[in-house]
Design a protein around this motif. Structure first.
Motif, PDB file in Angstrom:
ATOM      1  N   GLU A  82      -9.974   3.492   3.872  1.00 21.16           N
ATOM      2  CA  GLU A  82     -11.212   4.059   3.316  1.00 21.16           C
ATOM      3  C   GLU A  82     -12.189   2.952   2.930  1.00 21.16           C
ATOM      4  N   MET A  83     -11.687   1.843   2.426  1.00 23.83           N
ATOM      5  CA  MET A  83     -12.558   0.735   2.004  1.00 23.83           C
ATOM      6  C   MET A  83     -13.225   0.046   3.205  1.00 23.83           C
ATOM      7  N   ILE A  84     -12.552   0.067   4.326  1.00 28.15           N
ATOM      8  CA  ILE A  84     -13.101  -0.594   5.508  1.00 28.15           C
ATOM      9  C   ILE A  84     -14.458  -0.016   5.876  1.00 28.15           C
ATOM     10  N   ASN A  85     -14.633   1.265   5.651  1.00 28.43           N
ATOM     11  CA  ASN A  85     -15.889   1.924   6.000  1.00 28.43           C
ATOM     12  C   ASN A  85     -16.997   1.686   4.971  1.00 28.43           C
ATOM     13  N   GLN A  86     -16.666   1.082   3.833  1.00 26.80           N
ATOM     14  CA  GLN A  86     -17.675   0.821   2.811  1.00 26.80           C
ATOM     15  C   GLN A  86     -18.489  -0.422   3.200  1.00 26.80           C
ATOM     16  N   GLU A  87     -19.741  -0.427   2.790  1.00 28.77           N
ATOM     17  CA  GLU A  87     -20.611  -1.563   3.119  1.00 28.77           C
ATOM     18  C   GLU A  87     -20.207  -2.810   2.366  1.00 28.77           C
ATOM     19  N   GLU A  88     -19.890  -2.651   1.094  1.00 27.79           N
ATOM     20  CA  GLU A  88     -19.491  -3.818   0.304  1.00 27.79           C
ATOM     21  C   GLU A  88     -18.060  -3.609  -0.192  1.00 27.79           C
ATOM     22  N   LEU A  89     -17.196  -4.594   0.075  1.00 27.28           N
ATOM     23  CA  LEU A  89     -15.792  -4.485  -0.312  1.00 27.28           C
ATOM     24  C   LEU A  89     -15.597  -4.984  -1.737  1.00 27.28           C
ATOM     25  N   ASP A  90     -14.831  -4.223  -2.490  1.00 22.88           N
ATOM     26  CA  ASP A  90     -14.448  -4.641  -3.832  1.00 22.88           C
ATOM     27  C   ASP A  90     -13.166  -5.456  -3.672  1.00 22.88           C
ATOM     28  N   LYS A  91     -13.276  -6.781  -3.819  1.00 24.00           N
ATOM     29  CA  LYS A  91     -12.142  -7.663  -3.554  1.00 24.00           C
ATOM     30  C   LYS A  91     -10.970  -7.401  -4.494  1.00 24.00           C
ATOM     31  N   GLU A  92     -11.278  -7.065  -5.726  1.00 26.61           N
ATOM     32  CA  GLU A  92     -10.203  -6.793  -6.687  1.00 26.61           C
ATOM     33  C   GLU A  92      -9.430  -5.539  -6.291  1.00 26.61           C
ATOM     34  N   GLN A  93     -10.171  -4.522  -5.910  1.00 23.27           N
ATOM     35  CA  GLN A  93      -9.524  -3.272  -5.482  1.00 23.27           C
ATOM     36  C   GLN A  93      -8.748  -3.507  -4.184  1.00 23.27           C
ATOM     37  N   MET A  94      -9.341  -4.266  -3.260  1.00 26.67           N
ATOM     38  CA  MET A  94      -8.662  -4.572  -1.998  1.00 26.67           C
ATOM     39  C   MET A  94      -7.356  -5.335  -2.271  1.00 26.67           C
ATOM     40  N   ASP A  95      -7.393  -6.291  -3.184  1.00 25.54           N
ATOM     41  CA  ASP A  95      -6.204  -7.063  -3.539  1.00 25.54           C
ATOM     42  C   ASP A  95      -5.124  -6.141  -4.105  1.00 25.54           C
ATOM     43  N   SER A  96      -5.554  -5.231  -4.950  1.00 27.61           N
ATOM     44  CA  SER A  96      -4.623  -4.283  -5.557  1.00 27.61           C
ATOM     45  C   SER A  96      -3.986  -3.395  -4.484  1.00 27.61           C
ATOM     46  N   LEU A  97      -4.807  -2.901  -3.566  1.00 24.18           N
ATOM     47  CA  LEU A  97      -4.287  -2.034  -2.500  1.00 24.18           C
ATOM     48  C   LEU A  97      -3.358  -2.804  -1.553  1.00 24.18           C
ATOM     49  N   LEU A  98      -3.726  -4.034  -1.249  1.00 29.63           N
ATOM     50  CA  LEU A  98      -2.865  -4.856  -0.394  1.00 29.63           C
ATOM     51  C   LEU A  98      -1.520  -5.112  -1.077  1.00 29.63           C
ATOM     52  N   GLY A  99      -1.570  -5.336  -2.374  1.00 27.15           N
ATOM     53  CA  GLY A  99      -0.323  -5.532  -3.125  1.00 27.15           C
ATOM     54  C   GLY A  99       0.604  -4.334  -3.007  1.00 27.15           C
ATOM     55  N   LEU A 100       0.025  -3.136  -3.041  1.00 31.12           N
ATOM     56  CA  LEU A 100       0.837  -1.924  -2.889  1.00 31.12           C
ATOM     57  C   LEU A 100       1.511  -1.862  -1.517  1.00 31.12           C
ATOM     58  N   THR A 101       0.803  -2.326  -0.506  1.00 33.34           N
ATOM     59  CA  THR A 101       1.345  -2.205   0.856  1.00 33.34           C
ATOM     60  C   THR A 101       2.385  -3.259   1.181  1.00 33.34           C
ATOM     61  N   MET A 102       2.490  -4.300   0.381  1.00 33.84           N
ATOM     62  CA  MET A 102       3.419  -5.389   0.684  1.00 33.84           C
ATOM     63  C   MET A 102       4.850  -5.119   0.204  1.00 33.84           C
ATOM     64  N   TYR A 103       5.031  -4.197  -0.679  1.00 31.59           N
ATOM     65  CA  TYR A 103       6.352  -3.949  -1.246  1.00 31.59           C
ATOM     66  C   TYR A 103       7.201  -3.149  -0.264  1.00 31.59           C
ATOM     67  N   ARG A 104       8.380  -3.616   0.023  1.00 30.62           N
ATOM     68  CA  ARG A 104       9.314  -2.925   0.910  1.00 30.62           C
ATOM     69  C   ARG A 104      10.603  -2.635   0.141  1.00 30.62           C
ATOM     70  N   PRO A 105      10.759  -1.415  -0.346  1.00 26.73           N
ATOM     71  CA  PRO A 105      11.998  -1.093  -1.065  1.00 26.73           C
ATOM     72  C   PRO A 105      13.169  -1.009  -0.088  1.00 26.73           C
ATOM     73  N   THR A 106      14.347  -1.287  -0.580  1.00 27.36           N
ATOM     74  CA  THR A 106      15.539  -1.194   0.273  1.00 27.36           C
ATOM     75  C   THR A 106      16.608  -0.340  -0.402  1.00 27.36           C
ATOM     76  N   PHE A 107      17.342   0.326   0.427  1.00 25.34           N
ATOM     77  CA  PHE A 107      18.436   1.176  -0.011  1.00 25.34           C
ATOM     78  C   PHE A 107      19.655   0.305  -0.280  1.00 25.34           C
ATOM     79  N   ASN A 108      20.315   0.499  -1.432  1.00 18.77           N
ATOM     80  CA  ASN A 108      21.418  -0.401  -1.799  1.00 18.77           C
ATOM     81  C   ASN A 108      22.754  -0.050  -1.153  1.00 18.77           C
ATOM     82  N   ASN A 109      22.908   1.174  -0.671  1.00 15.30           N
ATOM     83  CA  ASN A 109      24.112   1.590   0.054  1.00 15.30           C
ATOM     84  C   ASN A 109      25.402   1.394  -0.750  1.00 15.30           C
ATOM     85  N   LYS A 110      25.384   1.752  -2.011  1.00 19.36           N
ATOM     86  CA  LYS A 110      26.593   1.656  -2.834  1.00 19.36           C
ATOM     87  C   LYS A 110      27.217   3.050  -2.930  1.00 19.36           C
ATOM     88  N   MET A 111      28.247   3.259  -2.139  1.00 21.79           N
ATOM     89  CA  MET A 111      28.937   4.548  -2.108  1.00 21.79           C
ATOM     90  C   MET A 111      30.435   4.297  -2.293  1.00 21.79           C
TER      91      MET A 111
END
Length: 156
Positions: A82-111
């Motif tokens: 959604e931000m890509i279509n905006q004329e001016e990018l909010d770098k702080e918001q972009m940084d926050s959104l990028l941070g959300l996309t970088m996290y990769r949770p993993t399943f621990n498989n403890k059974m």
């Protein structure tokens, strides 16, 4: 020898009765032992199934948590698009959104209970074929999940 035969011919009903009593006692002891083994096995099956149920509930809870994290990742990704279509990018918001996309949770498989079932051979205690079949296919499903997680991390 004549004396033994004479004694046997006179006391055969007593000896026969004694043999019947001994044989009945031995058969009764085997039946009681068999009944006790079945009872103990049923008790063990119930305890195993309770532990397996707890393991599965913990796994479901973990998947619910991981899916919530993945929803956040998707939300961050949508926000970036959604931000890509905006004329001016909010770098702080972009940084926050990028941070959300970088996290990769993993399943621990403890059974623990399921692993114990297979390693000890106790899977054969479970009488229900439907439950047994589900438990047998469970490790394959988990491997698929772990493989997909590894692929997602590599892709990132």
């Amino acid at each position: 020898m004549k004396r033994i035969i004479n004694t046997l011919s006179q006391k055969w009903p007593e000896y026969l009765l004694e043999m019947i009593v001994i044989t009945t006692g031995i058969i009764g002891a085997f039946m009681l032992n068999s009944w006790n083994d079945v009872r103990l096995e049923s008790t063990e099956e119930v305890q195993i199934l309770i532990r397996v149920k707890k393991d599965l509930q913990n796994t479901i809870d973990e998947f619910v948590f991981l899916n919530g994290v993945r929803d956040n990742v998707l939300s961050g990704t949508r926000g970036i698009f959604e931000m890509i279509n905006q004329e001016e990018l909010d770098k702080e918001q972009m940084d926050s959104l990028l941070g959300l996309t970088m996290y990769r949770p993993t399943f621990n498989n403890k059974m623990g209970a399921v692993d114990l079932l297979f390693s000890s051979g106790k899977i054969n205690i479970i009488k229900s074929d439907a439950i047994k079949d589900r438990l047998i296919t469970w490790p394959g499903s988990i491997e698929d999940t772990i493989e997909e997680e590894a692929y997602a991390v590599k892709l990132m």
